[in-house]
Write an enzyme that holds these catalytic residues in place. Structure first.
Site, PDB file in Angstrom:
ATOM      1  NE  ARG A   1      -3.988   7.423   3.945  1.00 58.15           N
ATOM      2  CZ  ARG A   1      -2.898   7.602   4.659  1.00 58.15           C
ATOM      3  NH1 ARG A   1      -1.968   8.410   4.247  1.00 58.15           N
ATOM      4  NH2 ARG A   1      -2.755   6.965   5.796  1.00 58.15           N
TER       5      ARG A   1
ATOM      6  CD  GLU B   1       3.567   2.483   2.214  1.00 56.34           C
ATOM      7  OE1 GLU B   1       3.642   2.650   0.973  1.00 56.34           O
ATOM      8  OE2 GLU B   1       2.966   3.270   2.956  1.00 56.34           O
TER       9      GLU B   1
ATOM     10  NE  ARG C   1      -2.043  10.543  -0.477  1.00 56.67           N
ATOM     11  CZ  ARG C   1      -1.538   9.545   0.228  1.00 56.67           C
ATOM     12  NH1 ARG C   1      -1.582   8.314  -0.216  1.00 56.67           N
ATOM     13  NH2 ARG C   1      -0.988   9.769   1.405  1.00 56.67           N
TER      14      ARG C   1
END
Length: 145
Positions: free
Chosen positions: A36, A44, A78
């Protein structure tokens, strides 16, 4: 991989405008890691400008070596990292193009980012061309399953 470590990895996949997958290590012992990008939140994929944000990240990084500075791990497992592809700071590039928001809860160590968002907003770049752009955290809350 230890946090605060820096290394070079090959970008092998793009998830969305702030997430990528890298392959790190030596041949035969590669490790794939989802990363990330620190301090930003991109739209999104189903949100306005989500696909454009992903495409821009792909243009910047896909099949490129990325310099990563690990900072943290998020709630999805992540690794959170400062990411540079071809010498370009990815967070700055996404903000400059108007394809991400500064994610304030994690941006305290990235004061250079807020002015880039302000500049993109003032010029109507990317998602800022919309009358009322919706932040991804609001979108996720409204479209929770």
């Amino acid at each position: 991989m230890p946090l605060a470590a820096s290394l070079f990895c090959l970008v092998v996949a793009i998830g969305d405008g702030d997430t990528l997958t890298v392959r790190c290590g030596a041949p035969g012992t590669y490790t794939q890691v989802r990363v990330r990008v620190a301090a930003i939140d991109a739209p999104e994929l189903r949100q306005a400008f989500g696909q454009k944000s992903r495409q821009n990240l792909a243009r910047l990084c896909f099949r490129q070596n990325a310099a990563l500075q690990w900072l943290d791990e998020d709630s999805y497992g992540r690794k959170v990292a400062n990411v540079r592809c071809n010498g370009t700071d990815v967070a700055s590039a996404q903000l400059r193009a108007g394809l991400a928001w500064v994610y304030a809860p994690y941006a305290q160590h990235h004061p250079h980012l807020a002015p880039l968002q302000h500049q993109a907003r003032s010029s109507g770049a990317g998602l800022w061309s919309q009358k009322r752009p919706q932040a991804p955290w609001d979108y996720r809350r409204r479209h929770a399953r």
